[in-house]
Write a protein that holds these residues in place. Structure first.
Motif, PDB file in Angstrom:
ATOM      1  N   HIS A  60       0.869  -1.147  -0.099  1.00  0.00           N
ATOM      2  CA  HIS A  60      -0.084  -0.004   0.046  1.00  0.00           C
ATOM      3  C   HIS A  60       0.721   1.373   0.106  1.00  0.00           C
ATOM      4  CE1 HIS A  60      -4.102   1.844   0.757  1.00  0.00           C
ATOM      5  NE2 HIS A  60      -3.364   2.631   1.463  1.00  0.00           N
ATOM      6  N   GLY A  61       1.422   1.659  -1.274  1.00  0.00           N
ATOM      7  CA  GLY A  61       2.351   2.590  -1.473  1.00  0.00           C
ATOM      8  C   GLY A  61       3.612   1.971  -0.911  1.00  0.00           C
ATOM      9  N   SER A  90       7.178   2.938  -6.628  1.00  0.00           N
ATOM     10  CA  SER A  90       5.836   2.926  -6.391  1.00  0.00           C
ATOM     11  C   SER A  90       5.202   3.853  -7.684  1.00  0.00           C
ATOM     12  CB  SER A  90       5.262   3.886  -5.047  1.00  0.00           C
ATOM     13  OG  SER A  90       5.423   5.252  -5.330  1.00  0.00           O
ATOM     14  N   SER A 119       3.087   6.493  -7.254  1.00  0.00           N
ATOM     15  CA  SER A 119       2.698   7.609  -6.749  1.00  0.00           C
ATOM     16  C   SER A 119       3.305   8.990  -7.342  1.00  0.00           C
ATOM     17  CB  SER A 119       3.036   7.818  -5.039  1.00  0.00           C
ATOM     18  OG  SER A 119       2.250   6.912  -4.580  1.00  0.00           O
ATOM     19  N   ARG A 139      -2.300   4.351  -4.288  1.00  0.00           N
ATOM     20  CA  ARG A 139      -1.517   3.540  -3.209  1.00  0.00           C
ATOM     21  C   ARG A 139      -0.974   2.265  -3.501  1.00  0.00           C
ATOM     22  NH1 ARG A 139       0.601   6.529  -1.611  1.00  0.00           N
ATOM     23  NH2 ARG A 139       1.224   5.729   0.234  1.00  0.00           N
TER      24      ARG A 139
END
Length: 392
Positions: A100-101, A233, A235, A243
């Protein structure tokens, strides 16, 4: 009789909130130009392409179900191909773990790799998210300095030769947060050799590696040793809201992380992982998208650095920002950036004082500036407001 309030765990005693997160609360005013946050530009996030991928995913009701703790299988397959291209060697799917990230990967690794009191070597100034993780794990933290070529491997070597035996070494190898520098290829190779010789883990935290402006980032440290765990990631290139992060690590590490993740959240979101897989597998579209981000961020970085040097001259020394999201500025005239901050906010500009990233050195005369969310004219105005605050 008054009720007795139960205590909290002692592990919270040494923890404190991120100074950066706290600062963002204070600088949320619309009249303040925010150079403090480490945020990607939402205007560059591919909203329409994400919506298309989400619509495709939702045609299958299975995307609404739980998925594997290690991540949705097709996403891990896409990531194994991408990581193999980065590392120059095959990466089995069992060595790719979706989190999650990438911050969750770092947190879980802190539990898997560290016993209380274990030695962790980090860079100074430090990524505050790593500091929070290692402090929560009860680690003994030793910092080594970084310079224009990244982590000072000679300082790490001195520690090892004095008998220190770290459980792990953490580095942000590309476009360091907050320092903005990139570790040189020679130092990457030397760090990997030390990890093999002395038997410690290296966590190579790489959220910014694709955001190079002039030339591609060097080969990852993980390409030189199996003792290196690589984190990344989507992001910074797609959208934080997905995420979706991942780590590439030996199978034994992935299995340990899987045990703890099952106790933390069972699994990630099959829906957002399907969206990420769709976008990452569309290599032609992704290449064009990331090229656009590089171009825009590169222009903004050059504007900010140029304005700082034009306006302040020899009073400041700043990084060149060849990639990533940050510029690190050192005042040479004794300006205390923590004391300056309230005046800067009064003049309508915000930054993060260097002291927020300090481990051993104070960095009283330093600041971190983020250039990603402001257009050129806004960055020029921000430097003017900063100059007025300094003059005051």
């Amino acid at each position: 009789m008054s009720p007795i309030t139960p205590p909290l765990a002692r592990r919270l005693d040494g923890l404190r909130s991120s100074a950066i997160r706290d600062l963002l609360k204070l600088t949320a005013r619309g009249d303040v130009i925010g150079l403090a946050g480490g945020l990607p530009d939402e205007q560059l996030m591919p909203r329409d392409r994400i919506a298309q991928a989400a619509e495709t995913a939702l045609t299958d009701r299975a995307r609404l179900q739980y998925t594997e703790s290690a991540g949705w299988g097709p996403l891990r397959e896409v990531l194994s191909v991408r990581e193999a291209a980065q590392l120059g060697r095959p990466v089995p799917i069992d060595e790719v773990f979706v989190t999650h990230g990438s911050q969750q990967a770092l947190s879980l690794l802190g539990e898997v790799l560290l016993d209380p009191g274990a030695l962790v070597v980090i860079e100074d100034p430090a990524y505050v998210g790593a500091l929070q993780v290692f402090r929560a794990a009860g680690a003994r933290i030793v910092a080594v300095p970084i310079d224009a070529e990244g982590m000072r491997i000679d300082a790490l070597t001195n520690l090892l030769e004095r008998g220190e035996r770290p459980a792990l070494v953490h580095t942000v190898s590309n476009f360091h947060n907050p320092r903005g520098v990139t570790m040189s290829p020679d130092r990457r190779r030397l760090l990997a050799e030390l990890a093999d010789r002395y038997g410690f883990w290296v966590i190579e935290d790489d959220p910014y590696g694709e955001l190079w402006f002039d030339r591609p980032s060097p080969k990852p440290v993980a390409s030189y040793s199996a003792n290196v765990i690589r984190l990344s990631s989507v992001s910074k290139t797609l959208a934080p809201t997905l995420r979706v992060g991942w780590m590439t690590a030996p199978d034994v590490v992935c299995r340990g992380v899987e045990l703890l993740k099952q106790g933390a959240d069972l699994c990630g979101s099959a829906l957002t992982q399907q969206i990420a897989a769709d976008l990452l597998a569309d290599t032609d579209w992704l290449g064009t998208h990331v090229d656009k981000i590089r171009h825009v961020y590169g222009e903004r970085a050059r504007v900010l650095v140029g304005a700082l040097r034009d306006r302040f001259g020899e009073r400041v020394v700043s990084t060149d920002a060849s990639g990533g999201m940050f510029v690190w500025v050192d005042f040479t005239d004794g300006t205390d950036t923590a004391a300056l901050l309230p005046h800067a906010i009064d003049h309508g500009v915000a930054y993060v004082p260097g002291s927020a990233f300090a481990v051993t050195a104070a960095y009283r005369h330093s600041m971190r500036l983020c250039f990603t969310t402001s257009e050129a004219a806004t960055l020029l105005e921000a430097v003017e407001r900063l100059a007025c605050a300094v003059g005051e």
